[in-house]
Design an enzyme around this catalytic site. Structure first.
Site, PDB file in Angstrom:
ATOM      1  N   ARG A 119      -0.261   9.668  -1.978  1.00 47.18           N
ATOM      2  CA  ARG A 119      -0.150   8.253  -2.258  1.00 47.18           C
ATOM      3  C   ARG A 119      -0.060   8.024  -3.702  1.00 47.18           C
ATOM      4  O   ARG A 119      -0.911   8.273  -4.521  1.00 47.18           O
ATOM      5  CB  ARG A 119      -1.202   7.658  -1.555  1.00 47.18           C
ATOM      6  CG  ARG A 119      -1.174   6.124  -1.899  1.00 47.18           C
ATOM      7  CD  ARG A 119      -2.250   5.442  -1.192  1.00 47.18           C
ATOM      8  NE  ARG A 119      -2.149   4.055  -1.345  1.00 47.18           N
ATOM      9  CZ  ARG A 119      -3.055   3.350  -2.104  1.00 47.18           C
ATOM     10  NH1 ARG A 119      -4.017   4.055  -2.847  1.00 47.18           N
ATOM     11  NH2 ARG A 119      -2.651   2.088  -2.471  1.00 47.18           N
ATOM     12  N   HIS A 160       1.720  -2.175  -7.317  1.00 48.82           N
ATOM     13  CA  HIS A 160       0.340  -1.788  -7.654  1.00 48.82           C
ATOM     14  C   HIS A 160      -0.343  -2.430  -8.682  1.00 48.82           C
ATOM     15  O   HIS A 160      -0.507  -1.642  -9.810  1.00 48.82           O
ATOM     16  CB  HIS A 160       0.113  -0.327  -7.656  1.00 48.82           C
ATOM     17  CG  HIS A 160      -1.257   0.199  -7.353  1.00 48.82           C
ATOM     18  ND1 HIS A 160      -1.803   1.064  -6.287  1.00 48.82           N
ATOM     19  CD2 HIS A 160      -2.656   0.287  -8.080  1.00 48.82           C
ATOM     20  CE1 HIS A 160      -3.122   1.232  -6.208  1.00 48.82           C
ATOM     21  NE2 HIS A 160      -3.585   0.794  -7.446  1.00 48.82           N
ATOM     22  N   GLU A 191      -3.947  -4.184  -2.740  1.00 46.36           N
ATOM     23  CA  GLU A 191      -5.237  -5.046  -2.958  1.00 46.36           C
ATOM     24  C   GLU A 191      -4.655  -6.382  -3.470  1.00 46.36           C
ATOM     25  O   GLU A 191      -5.315  -6.856  -4.342  1.00 46.36           O
ATOM     26  CB  GLU A 191      -6.094  -4.267  -4.099  1.00 46.36           C
ATOM     27  CG  GLU A 191      -6.651  -3.095  -3.248  1.00 46.36           C
ATOM     28  CD  GLU A 191      -7.504  -2.376  -4.168  1.00 46.36           C
ATOM     29  OE1 GLU A 191      -7.857  -2.982  -5.380  1.00 46.36           O
ATOM     30  OE2 GLU A 191      -8.271  -1.433  -3.748  1.00 46.36           O
ATOM     31  N   ASN A 202      -8.549   0.049   1.480  1.00 44.36           N
ATOM     32  CA  ASN A 202      -9.123   0.896   0.302  1.00 44.36           C
ATOM     33  C   ASN A 202     -10.589   0.405   0.484  1.00 44.36           C
ATOM     34  O   ASN A 202     -11.072  -0.728   0.419  1.00 44.36           O
ATOM     35  CB  ASN A 202      -8.645   0.458  -1.049  1.00 44.36           C
ATOM     36  CG  ASN A 202      -7.063   0.731  -1.386  1.00 44.36           C
ATOM     37  OD1 ASN A 202      -6.670   1.542  -0.345  1.00 44.36           O
ATOM     38  ND2 ASN A 202      -6.700   0.059  -2.174  1.00 44.36           N
ATOM     39  N   TYR A 249     -14.738   1.139  -0.314  1.00 42.49           N
ATOM     40  CA  TYR A 249     -15.591   1.787  -1.202  1.00 42.49           C
ATOM     41  C   TYR A 249     -16.965   1.260  -0.988  1.00 42.49           C
ATOM     42  O   TYR A 249     -17.909   1.993  -0.907  1.00 42.49           O
ATOM     43  CB  TYR A 249     -15.263   1.518  -2.719  1.00 42.49           C
ATOM     44  CG  TYR A 249     -14.012   2.040  -3.243  1.00 42.49           C
ATOM     45  CD1 TYR A 249     -14.057   3.589  -3.509  1.00 42.49           C
ATOM     46  CD2 TYR A 249     -12.805   1.347  -3.094  1.00 42.49           C
ATOM     47  CE1 TYR A 249     -13.045   3.855  -3.930  1.00 42.49           C
ATOM     48  CE2 TYR A 249     -11.661   2.077  -3.508  1.00 42.49           C
ATOM     49  CZ  TYR A 249     -11.839   3.338  -4.320  1.00 42.49           C
ATOM     50  OH  TYR A 249     -10.548   3.882  -4.527  1.00 42.49           O
ATOM     51  N   GLU A 271      -7.789   4.603   0.312  1.00 43.64           N
ATOM     52  CA  GLU A 271      -8.519   4.732  -0.823  1.00 43.64           C
ATOM     53  C   GLU A 271     -10.062   4.963  -0.187  1.00 43.64           C
ATOM     54  O   GLU A 271     -10.540   4.183   0.551  1.00 43.64           O
ATOM     55  CB  GLU A 271      -8.705   3.796  -1.929  1.00 43.64           C
ATOM     56  CG  GLU A 271      -7.147   3.957  -2.932  1.00 43.64           C
ATOM     57  CD  GLU A 271      -7.245   2.822  -3.790  1.00 43.64           C
ATOM     58  OE1 GLU A 271      -8.400   2.563  -4.252  1.00 43.64           O
ATOM     59  OE2 GLU A 271      -6.146   2.480  -4.191  1.00 43.64           O
TER      60      GLU A 271
END
Ligand SMILES: *[C@@H]1O[C@H](CO)[C@@H](O)[C@H](O)[C@H]1NC(C)=O
Ligand SMILES: *[C@@H]1O[C@H](CO)[C@@H](O)[C@H](O)[C@H]1NC(C)=O
Ligand SMILES: *[C@@H]1O[C@H](CO)[C@@H](O)[C@H](O)[C@H]1NC(C)=O
Ligand SMILES: *[C@@H]1O[C@H](CO)[C@@H](O)[C@H](O)[C@H]1NC(C)=O
Length: 505
Positions: A99, A143, A189, A330, A332, A397
């Site tokens: 990616r 991005h 995002e 994504n 985290y 991610e």
């Protein structure tokens, strides 16, 4: 016969329950499930001043010294000059997919108009090399790295002109690379780009207003994040319509959008904090998922943000609904949320004041590592399954960062990272057993990159990069060997008690 059938059922149940406790391998995931790793253009390419590339808003920001250690991405991991070595490393590791993103101002330096032949050549070479080595390219079109020229000309995301320029840029990508690229992400995002850029002012273009941000010279935190997000959503829908109308039938790819997937939990057992955590999930995830699935912003946002939240025409709403073949997340961290009891007048609230929520990081998620809360990925996936019709999901991610005293220093031993990844892959598997529609998983990051605000102190790479030598030598960390073993059929350690406890809950 009945007895035989019962025995068979019993044996089948036994084998599924055994499967849950035995070590997993990638073969326990559905056929075609994609395991990969990723980076983004600004963070990995370097060569910011070469072959006709012009600055993005991130070049401007970093060159003004706003990143940690005043680091810049001028060279970074220098993938622009080392892409062949990197693709070989990917093949050696056994990645299914890579990616990466295209730098808008490398392909179209002024943001609109002429394509830069050298930029076109670079991405053609990278894509061809990936395909030659059997690795699928998964490409993000935008991005964070908006061409500075569009920021200067019309304030970038704040103008509806962004939609038109973005769509033309996306079309240049489909036309140039769509014969080989089968997975497109329109935007990465948007749910944090807008907050950092227009509410807190901590990310470029650093717009904000008192008392919500610090040190901004221009901006309006009460309105601009919503306007920027609105234009990003419309730009996404516009690029998807174009792809579907003109390219998808012949190019046969899939297209989606990738959101940041923080998960919010109440800080205490009080009903006010529980409601605040729910609101925060609606503001963070629902802000984009609700329009994409239901054609409008979440009800709680409509009622709390009022006239500051842009309206959607029937036509815009129709274009947004189901404008995706998959959604990327994504993931985290998990944040703990307290209800914000302060009083702000309706017109003087920013995004967090509108959500009446104060999110902060958990202090003790688990001994050792703050970020290691794999159960939160399970909750995020449950939430998407239950509230948004279980869309196809790519985990785009997920990864583990450690920090170095000396920026970019060599570090091989990273067993914590392998542990972290196993925890999350386990939860992913259990969520899929529970019905979640996940299609792929990408580790962030394939190699050490320029980590936006954290420069080169923060390392996420499976592969390390010696940032202190000119050739930017790559090396495989222990986690890269571990991931490679898993990708080649090796076993994950047996499912851990914490993951089982979660699945039984
Ligand atoms: C990075 O590149 C910019 C523009 O090309 C230049 O002005 C700046 O001095 C460079 N910074 C470093 C640290 O090399
Ligand atoms: C804001 O500006 C002041 C004065 O220049 C500086 O000390 C402070 O660190 C800045 N804050 C942020 C978050 O940049
Ligand atoms: C919430 O309630 C549960 C059970 O009643 C208790 O075990 C837990 O410690 C409480 N959590 C907090 C943060 O107060
Ligand atoms: C499975 O789904 C149920 C209900 O939707 C949920 O309560 C449970 O936590 C989920 N378990 C996993 C492992 O996703």
């Amino acid at each position: 016969m009945v007895i035989m059938a019962l025995l068979l059922i019993f044996l089948l149940c036994l084998s599924t329950s055994l499967r849950d406790t035995a070590a997993l391998t990638r073969h326990d995931f559905p056929k075609g499930f994609i395991f990969g790793a990723g980076t983004s253009a600004f963070q990995v390419e370097g060569a910011t001043d070469e072959d006709g590339r012009k600055p993005s808003i991130w070049d401007t920001f970093t060159n003004q010294g706003y990143s940690f250690d005043k680091a810049t991405a001028n060279v970074s991991a220098d993938q622009y000059h080392h892409y062949k070595d990197d693709v070989k490393l990917m093949r050696d590791m056994g990645l299914d997919a890579y990616r990466f993103s295209i730098a808008w101002s490398r392909l179209i330096p002024d943001g609109r108009g002429e394509i830069n032949p050298k930029g076109l050549e670079y991405y053609n070479n990278l894509i061809d090399e990936l395909i030659r080595q059997g690795i699928q390219p998964h490409v993000t079109i935008y991005h964070f790295d908006l061409p500075q020229s569009l920021q200067d000309e019309y304030d970038g995301l704040l103008s509806p002109r962004f939609i038109e320029d973005y769509t033309a840029y996306a079309e240049a990508c489909f036309k140039s690379f769509g014969d080989r690229v089968k997975y497109w992400v329109t935007i990465n995002e948007p749910n944090i780009d807008t907050i950092g850029g227009f509410d807190t002012g901590t990310l470029p273009p650093q717009r904000c207003s008192y008392p919500f941000g610090v040190n901004c010279t221009v901006g309006d935190s009460t309105t601009e994040p919503y306007l920027a997000a609105h234009h990003l959503l419309l730009a996404h829908a516009s690029a998807v319509s174009l792809y579907r109308d003109k390219y998808q039938a012949t190019q046969r790819g899939q297209i989606g959008i990738t959101l940041l997937g923080w998960w919010h939990e109440p800080a205490t057992n009080s009903s006010q904090d529980a409601a605040a955590a729910t609101r925060m999930n609606d503001f963070h995830i629902g802000w984009f998922m609700h329009p994409l699935v239901h054609g409008d912003y979440p009800t709680v946002m409509r009622s709390r943000v009022g006239a500051r939240l842009p309206g959607l025409t029937a036509e815009q709403s129709k274009n947004l609904v189901r404008s995706f073949d998959f959604i990327g997340f994504n993931h985290y961290i998990v944040l703990q949320v307290q209800a914000d009891k302060r009083e702000f007048s309706q017109m003087q609230r920013d995004y967090y004041a509108d959500a009446a929520a104060i999110p902060s990081q958990f202090e003790h998620i688990r001994e050792g590592h703050l970020d290691d809360a794999p159960w939160a990925l399970g909750k995020l996936l449950d939430h998407l399954r239950l509230l948004y019709g279980n869309p196809p999901i790519m985990i785009h991610e997920n990864g583990f960062s450690d920090t170095s005293e000396v920026p970019g220093k060599i570090e091989y031993d990273d067993d914590d990272r392998s542990e972290f990844l196993q925890d999350y892959i386990e939860v992913l598997y259990l969520s899929m057993q529970n019905g979640s529609n996940v299609r792929g998983y990408f580790v962030w990051s394939f190699l050490d990159v320029f980590e936006f605000l954290f420069g080169y102190r923060s390392r996420f790479g499976l592969c390390g990069v010696d940032m202190n030598v000119e050739g930017r030598t790559r090396y495989m960390r222990k986690s890269a060997h571990w991931y490679s073993g898993f990708l080649n059929g090796g076993e994950l350690r047996p499912v851990s008690p914490s993951a089982k406890a979660y699945s039984a809950a």
